[in-house]
Design an enzyme around this catalytic site. Structure first.
Site, PDB file in Angstrom:
ATOM      1  N   HIS A 149       4.345   5.321   7.139  1.00  0.00           N
ATOM      2  CA  HIS A 149       3.472   5.573   8.300  1.00  0.00           C
ATOM      3  C   HIS A 149       3.368   7.061   8.617  1.00  0.00           C
ATOM      4  O   HIS A 149       2.284   7.617   8.734  1.00  0.00           O
ATOM      5  CB  HIS A 149       3.972   4.797   9.531  1.00  0.00           C
ATOM      6  CG  HIS A 149       4.010   3.310   9.309  1.00  0.00           C
ATOM      7  ND1 HIS A 149       4.527   2.434  10.219  1.00  0.00           N
ATOM      8  CD2 HIS A 149       3.611   2.554   8.259  1.00  0.00           C
ATOM      9  CE1 HIS A 149       4.440   1.194   9.747  1.00  0.00           C
ATOM     10  NE2 HIS A 149       3.887   1.249   8.554  1.00  0.00           N
TER      11      HIS A 149
ATOM     12  N   HIS B  54       6.369  -6.382  11.451  1.00  0.00           N
ATOM     13  CA  HIS B  54       7.721  -6.016  11.926  1.00  0.00           C
ATOM     14  C   HIS B  54       7.992  -6.611  13.309  1.00  0.00           C
ATOM     15  O   HIS B  54       9.110  -7.016  13.609  1.00  0.00           O
ATOM     16  CB  HIS B  54       7.866  -4.489  11.954  1.00  0.00           C
ATOM     17  CG  HIS B  54       7.775  -3.861  10.588  1.00  0.00           C
ATOM     18  ND1 HIS B  54       7.573  -2.522  10.389  1.00  0.00           N
ATOM     19  CD2 HIS B  54       7.854  -4.421   9.345  1.00  0.00           C
ATOM     20  CE1 HIS B  54       7.537  -2.275   9.071  1.00  0.00           C
ATOM     21  NE2 HIS B  54       7.693  -3.410   8.431  1.00  0.00           N
TER      22      HIS B  54
ATOM     23  N   GLU C  13       8.318   1.527   6.918  1.00  0.00           N
ATOM     24  CA  GLU C  13       7.953   2.449   8.005  1.00  0.00           C
ATOM     25  C   GLU C  13       7.756   3.885   7.495  1.00  0.00           C
ATOM     26  O   GLU C  13       6.945   4.638   8.026  1.00  0.00           O
ATOM     27  CB  GLU C  13       9.049   2.448   9.078  1.00  0.00           C
ATOM     28  CG  GLU C  13       9.071   1.221   9.966  1.00  0.00           C
ATOM     29  CD  GLU C  13       7.959   1.213  10.999  1.00  0.00           C
ATOM     30  OE1 GLU C  13       7.421   2.287  11.319  1.00  0.00           O
ATOM     31  OE2 GLU C  13       7.625   0.111  11.480  1.00  0.00           O
TER      32      GLU C  13
ATOM     33  N   THR D  51       3.747  -0.095  19.301  1.00  0.00           N
ATOM     34  CA  THR D  51       3.149   0.794  18.282  1.00  0.00           C
ATOM     35  C   THR D  51       1.938   0.122  17.653  1.00  0.00           C
ATOM     36  O   THR D  51       0.974   0.792  17.309  1.00  0.00           O
ATOM     37  CB  THR D  51       4.166   1.207  17.184  1.00  0.00           C
ATOM     38  OG1 THR D  51       4.874   0.067  16.767  1.00  0.00           O
ATOM     39  CG2 THR D  51       5.138   2.240  17.678  1.00  0.00           C
TER      40      THR D  51
ATOM     41  N   GLU E  45       6.445   8.546  14.398  1.00  0.00           N
ATOM     42  CA  GLU E  45       6.756   7.900  13.112  1.00  0.00           C
ATOM     43  C   GLU E  45       7.670   8.784  12.264  1.00  0.00           C
ATOM     44  O   GLU E  45       8.540   8.283  11.556  1.00  0.00           O
ATOM     45  CB  GLU E  45       5.458   7.623  12.327  1.00  0.00           C
ATOM     46  CG  GLU E  45       4.520   6.613  12.976  1.00  0.00           C
ATOM     47  CD  GLU E  45       4.973   5.164  12.814  1.00  0.00           C
ATOM     48  OE1 GLU E  45       6.002   4.924  12.160  1.00  0.00           O
ATOM     49  OE2 GLU E  45       4.303   4.272  13.371  1.00  0.00           O
TER      50      GLU E  45
ATOM     51  N   TRP F  35       0.849  -1.200   0.000  1.00  0.00           N
ATOM     52  CA  TRP F  35       0.000   0.000   0.000  1.00  0.00           C
ATOM     53  C   TRP F  35       0.880   1.244   0.000  1.00  0.00           C
ATOM     54  O   TRP F  35       2.032   1.193   0.424  1.00  0.00           O
ATOM     55  CB  TRP F  35      -0.951  -0.002   1.204  1.00  0.00           C
ATOM     56  CG  TRP F  35      -0.285   0.033   2.554  1.00  0.00           C
ATOM     57  CD1 TRP F  35       0.083  -1.033   3.312  1.00  0.00           C
ATOM     58  CD2 TRP F  35       0.103   1.213   3.301  1.00  0.00           C
ATOM     59  NE1 TRP F  35       0.677  -0.605   4.477  1.00  0.00           N
ATOM     60  CE2 TRP F  35       0.696   0.777   4.505  1.00  0.00           C
ATOM     61  CE3 TRP F  35       0.005   2.581   3.077  1.00  0.00           C
ATOM     62  CZ2 TRP F  35       1.185   1.649   5.476  1.00  0.00           C
ATOM     63  CZ3 TRP F  35       0.490   3.467   4.037  1.00  0.00           C
ATOM     64  CH2 TRP F  35       1.075   2.992   5.217  1.00  0.00           C
TER      65      TRP F  35
ATOM     66  N   ASP G 144       1.356  -3.381   9.459  1.00  0.00           N
ATOM     67  CA  ASP G 144       2.815  -3.351   9.223  1.00  0.00           C
ATOM     68  C   ASP G 144       3.567  -3.572  10.528  1.00  0.00           C
ATOM     69  O   ASP G 144       4.542  -4.326  10.589  1.00  0.00           O
ATOM     70  CB  ASP G 144       3.250  -1.962   8.714  1.00  0.00           C
ATOM     71  CG  ASP G 144       3.094  -1.814   7.209  1.00  0.00           C
ATOM     72  OD1 ASP G 144       2.611  -2.754   6.555  1.00  0.00           O
ATOM     73  OD2 ASP G 144       3.452  -0.731   6.697  1.00  0.00           O
ATOM     74  N   GLU G 145       3.119  -2.892  11.571  1.00  0.00           N
ATOM     75  CA  GLU G 145       3.816  -3.007  12.869  1.00  0.00           C
ATOM     76  C   GLU G 145       3.792  -4.464  13.341  1.00  0.00           C
ATOM     77  O   GLU G 145       4.774  -4.953  13.898  1.00  0.00           O
ATOM     78  CB  GLU G 145       3.176  -2.109  13.943  1.00  0.00           C
ATOM     79  CG  GLU G 145       2.970  -0.644  13.575  1.00  0.00           C
ATOM     80  CD  GLU G 145       4.244   0.168  13.342  1.00  0.00           C
ATOM     81  OE1 GLU G 145       5.319  -0.422  13.237  1.00  0.00           O
ATOM     82  OE2 GLU G 145       4.118   1.408  13.240  1.00  0.00           O
TER      83      GLU G 145
ATOM     84  N   GLU H 104       7.768  -2.494  18.455  1.00  0.00           N
ATOM     85  CA  GLU H 104       6.850  -2.737  17.336  1.00  0.00           C
ATOM     86  C   GLU H 104       5.498  -3.193  17.877  1.00  0.00           C
ATOM     87  O   GLU H 104       4.454  -2.795  17.372  1.00  0.00           O
ATOM     88  CB  GLU H 104       7.412  -3.799  16.375  1.00  0.00           C
ATOM     89  CG  GLU H 104       8.676  -3.386  15.650  1.00  0.00           C
ATOM     90  CD  GLU H 104       8.465  -2.349  14.538  1.00  0.00           C
ATOM     91  OE1 GLU H 104       7.320  -1.937  14.279  1.00  0.00           O
ATOM     92  OE2 GLU H 104       9.463  -1.949  13.935  1.00  0.00           O
TER      93      GLU H 104
HETATM   94 FE   LIG Z   1       7.267   0.031  13.502  1.00  0.00          FE
HETATM   95 FE   LIG Z   2       5.555   2.677  12.244  1.00  0.00          FE
END
Ligand SMILES: [Fe+2]
Ligand SMILES: [Fe+2]
Length: 353
Positions: free
Chosen positions: A141, A227, A138, A194, A100, A57, A223-224, A191
């Site tokens: 974000h 990760h 990242e 967040t 971020e 994305w 995503d977090e 991670e």
């Molecule tokens: Fe992150």
């Molecule tokens: Fe992030």
């Protein structure tokens, strides 16, 4: 949260034993060797830990297309819905966005960890590929949250931008030095933190009727989560290869306390900006001491700390410490109160929350 931090500092000596901390030291050289020996393992796992760019994305997928004929209607719709976001949630969203946006500091830090560094800036080592892949994911974000907040017209963008400027200028020191074990424990924790924070902001946005923000926070939290899985996996391999020093490092990082990456934020006026932001996040239950405790438990269980065998004396001590730590934080949280006077934030034109 600020009250929590000062409580921890005050009771430092009862919780932390300096002698115990000192016994945990080990030369960085052998850690470097363990990390280097993991190159093949990382390479094998990269495809499941990073998304191919053509399937990823991008911020513009969630924002009005300024070239379309309907851009004014789309923009009005965003602004109309964003009016429903309560000020306290807005403050936490700004704090998350500022966090971020300090990505340059995090990449610099990651590239300083022994064995991880990208020696040329475009190295083919699997650690360097991870580091650049993680950073590039990242990067979206802060970009998305920044553009979204700008379009809402709800925040003083200049004050927010000044905060980002200060934060990157002030730096980021999670107390890991260049130690990769401490680094991976920190990132595994952070991670997940967040992920929790973005998910909770999304949940509260949905509650207030702002479905776009809910969607945005959901995609970022996704995503977090990936990760988090990556850093936990790297650290699992360290536990397999070097269990004693892995457990000692875990205990050391927990004793040092995991500070939020944006704890050096400033808007140039407010001396307690980070504490105030953390208190609001705690009060509206976006990120709380209980979350902190739950992350410890998740890591302790995930790395099978209770069942580690054959540890040295000091390793076994660290194991005991870790296994009861989460409960200790929960009982601390029961004794703390976060209700306080409403505080003003430059980010929202000095309104109080
Ligand atoms: Fe992150
Ligand atoms: Fe992030």
């Amino acid at each position: 949260m600020a009250e929590f931090i000062s409580y921890i500092k005050k009771h430092h000596n009862s919780i932390y034993n300096k002698e115990f901390l000192m016994k945990m030291e080990k030369s960085n050289q052998s850690r470097f060797e363990v990390i280097k020996s993991m190159e093949g393992f990382v390479e094998e796992n990269l495809p499941s830990l990073l998304k191919p760019i053509d399937q990823s994305w991008q911020p513009s997928d969630f924002l009005p297309d300024m070239k379309s004929e309907n851009w004014k209607d789309d923009l009005s719709e965003i602004r109309k819905r964003a009016k429903e976001i309560p000020d306290d949630l807005l403050v936490v969203l700004v704090g998350d966005m500022v966090t971020e946006e300090a990505l340059p500091s995090y990449q610099t830090w990651l590239n300083r960890l022994e064995g991880i560094s990208d020696s040329t800036g475009a190295s083919y080592s699997s650690w360097a590929k991870w580091s650049r892949g993680w950073t590039s994911e990242e990067n979206r974000h802060g970009d998305l949250l920044n553009k979204y907040l700008y379009l809402t017209g709800r925040v003083d963008m200049k004050a927010v931008e000044v905060t980002v400027h200060h934060l990157i200028n002030n730096g980021f020191d999670p107390q890991t030095g260049n130690d990769p074990y401490l680094g991976f424990i920190y990132t595994s924790f952070q991670e997940r933190a967040t992920k929790i924070s973005h998910s909770n902001v999304g949940r509260l946005a949905k509650k207030s009727g702002e479905t776009l923000l809910h969607k945005i926070c959901g995609i970022i939290a996704g995503d977090e989560a990936r990760h988090e899985r990556a850093y936990k996996l790297f650290m699992s391999k360290v536990f397999e290869t070097d269990p004693v020093h892995a457990v000692l490092s875990f205990a050391k990082m927990m004793k040092l306390r995991v500070t939020m990456p944006a704890n050096m934020m400033s808007d140039g006026k407010d001396k307690n900006l980070f504490e105030k932001f953390s208190n609001v996040a705690q009060r509206i239950e976006v990120y709380t001491v209980r979350d902190y405790a739950s992350i410890i438990k998740n890591l302790v269980d995930g790395w099978n700390i209770p069942s580690l065998k054959g540890l040295s004396d000091v390793g076994a001590k660290a194991q005991d410490y870790l296994c009861t730590l989460s409960e200790r934080y929960i009982s601390l949280s029961n004794r703390l109160s976060f209700a306080g006077e409403a505080e003003s934030f430059s980010w929202i034109y000095d309104r109080k929350v």
